[in-house]
Enzyme design. Sequence first.
Site, PDB file in Angstrom:
ATOM      1  CD  GLU A 335       6.818  -7.413   2.363  1.00 46.97           C
ATOM      2  OE1 GLU A 335       7.856  -7.738   2.636  1.00 46.97           O
ATOM      3  OE2 GLU A 335       6.375  -6.324   2.978  1.00 46.97           O
TER       4      GLU A 335
HETATM    5  C1  TNX Z   1       9.231  -5.167   1.237  1.00 49.98           C
HETATM    6  S1  TNX Z   1       8.176  -4.631  -1.005  1.00 49.98           S
HETATM    7  C2  TNX Z   1       8.155  -4.720   1.472  1.00 49.98           C
HETATM    8  C3  TNX Z   1       8.256  -3.272   2.366  1.00 49.98           C
HETATM    9  C4  TNX Z   1       8.775  -3.429   3.082  1.00 49.98           C
HETATM   10  C5  TNX Z   1      10.611  -2.971   2.333  1.00 49.98           C
HETATM   11  C6  TNX Z   1      11.553  -2.629   3.352  1.00 49.98           C
HETATM   12  C7  TNX Z   1       7.347  -4.640  -0.655  1.00 49.98           C
HETATM   13  C8  TNX Z   1       6.222  -4.530  -1.832  1.00 49.98           C
HETATM   14  N1  TNX Z   1       7.322  -4.575   0.479  1.00 49.98           N
HETATM   15  O1  TNX Z   1       6.696  -3.592   2.936  1.00 49.98           O
HETATM   16  O2  TNX Z   1       8.741  -1.866   3.579  1.00 49.98           O
HETATM   17  O3  TNX Z   1      10.367  -4.428   2.419  1.00 49.98           O
HETATM   18  O4  TNX Z   1      12.486  -2.446   2.785  1.00 49.98           O
END
Ligand code: TNX
Length: 523
Positions: A335
Amino acid sequence: AGAAGARSASSSEPAAAPAAATVGSRVVPVPAAVRAGGGTFRITRGTAVEVTRGSADAGRVAGYAAALLRPSTGYPLPVVPVPAGTRSGAAAAAPGAIVLALGDTDRGLGDEGYRLRTTPRAVTISARTAAGLFHGVQTLRQLLPARVESRTAVPGAAWTVPDADIRDVPRYAYRGAMLDVARHFLTVAQVERYIDELALYKVNTLHLHLTDDQGWRIAIGSRPRLALYGGSTGVGGGPGGSYTQDDYRRIVRYAASRFLTVVPEIDGPSHTNAALASYPELNCDGTAPPLYTGTKVGFSSLCVPKAETYAFLDAVIREVAALTPGPYLHIGGDEAHSTSAADYVTYMDKVQPIVTAQGKTVIGWHQLDSAHPVPGALVQYWGTAGNETAVVDAAKHGTRVIMSPANRAYLDMQYTSTTPLGQHWAGYVDVRTSYDWDPATFIAGLPAGAVAGVEAPLWTETIRTDADVDYMAFPRLPGIAELGWSPAAAHDWNAYRVRLAAQGPRWQELGIGFYRSPEVDWA
Ligand code: TNX
């Protein structure tokens, strides 16, 4: 008396039930192969835990097994070292022994496999490694009545082990669970409690998500403000917390005592607000943002062009690697919505050699595949669709994959629209959805052998207490553990839900408050 007791106990069980059916209706993960053994075994007041002399690790497994069985049985269960090669129960007194035999000659048992055989005289667990013995003890535990988990003596109970000859080896070497200790800090005691829950299902890897926007959770000697200031809060503005290096060592040691390897994660370039707030020089404009206590993702980024960023990463990764005996270090990489695609690649090109220079194997979230994963790196797949060109291309060049699809393996997804706790951005994930998929085929076109294993992450935006953790992990965690351990050919929802139901009374004894999904006929 022990043997006679075992016989009378067995005669009250359904006489026609073959060994495989009895074992196959109780044990999670389902063992790879089960045949009839030499009769039922019963633990009595005279039972000893015999263990091959000369291996400290095997001795510790014996001590663990005895400590596990003493409270409920009320029996002394002395640990008795015996010479290697002692035949099952041969050194035992009449009531028979639990034998932990190190040095099985069956090479196919590998690093973690075991064999468990019953006769009226003994139950013998043999393995090539202490880890194998430990996994065998977990199976023995599940073959005993649920009340064996009671922390107080259960007078009059018949501690009968059903007749069986089990030969069990894992499908995947990497069988993980992740705790996000960054959104809400979890104490050492909370982590240790979870480790014990993981061990029951033969999970062998604990991934700790140590850093995120809302908190930095491990003390770094050369950058003290990370923990002191960056760790001072969490989601919702609570008091936060962080591990001293001794705390972290304690977690690592406790995990090792349950044969789990700790994988520390230092997330970047995004998910870094706590670090950016602690050290202004990590920001491109030199200004520290305030601490963050919300739940948005993707808004923060380390300053990719700055040399300070890599001095910081080198200092942090050096210390974390030195504290971590396991082979892996996770660099995050998810992200990165506030980092340009070019900067993302630059960051990954620079951080990976810092990790390998410390002798560690890189793991990154699967976005690493859009950069240049170094040879030997693994990626952790958290997508939902399964059509992933970058992951497949990287796998064709040797980058192996840990499977954590969010719509299957994420323990923070709500079960249904009406269950409390969790999120639903990847959908609602009830027990069947969580279990009913194949790690090897979920991503279309992955080459055979590309999957290193599975992991069940628990993100903690909405999770704070042990009760919260238990409610989200149970009953889904055992299903992911079974996907990691049991052979693909044994995958069967209808059989699984029966074995899962048998775990319910065990969780009750253990004080694990689980979600009573209507998809399972709980005992
Ligand atoms: C996505 S999955 C994220 C996390 C969040 C999560 C909540 C991923 C690698 N990053 O930062 O906590 O979704 O479901």
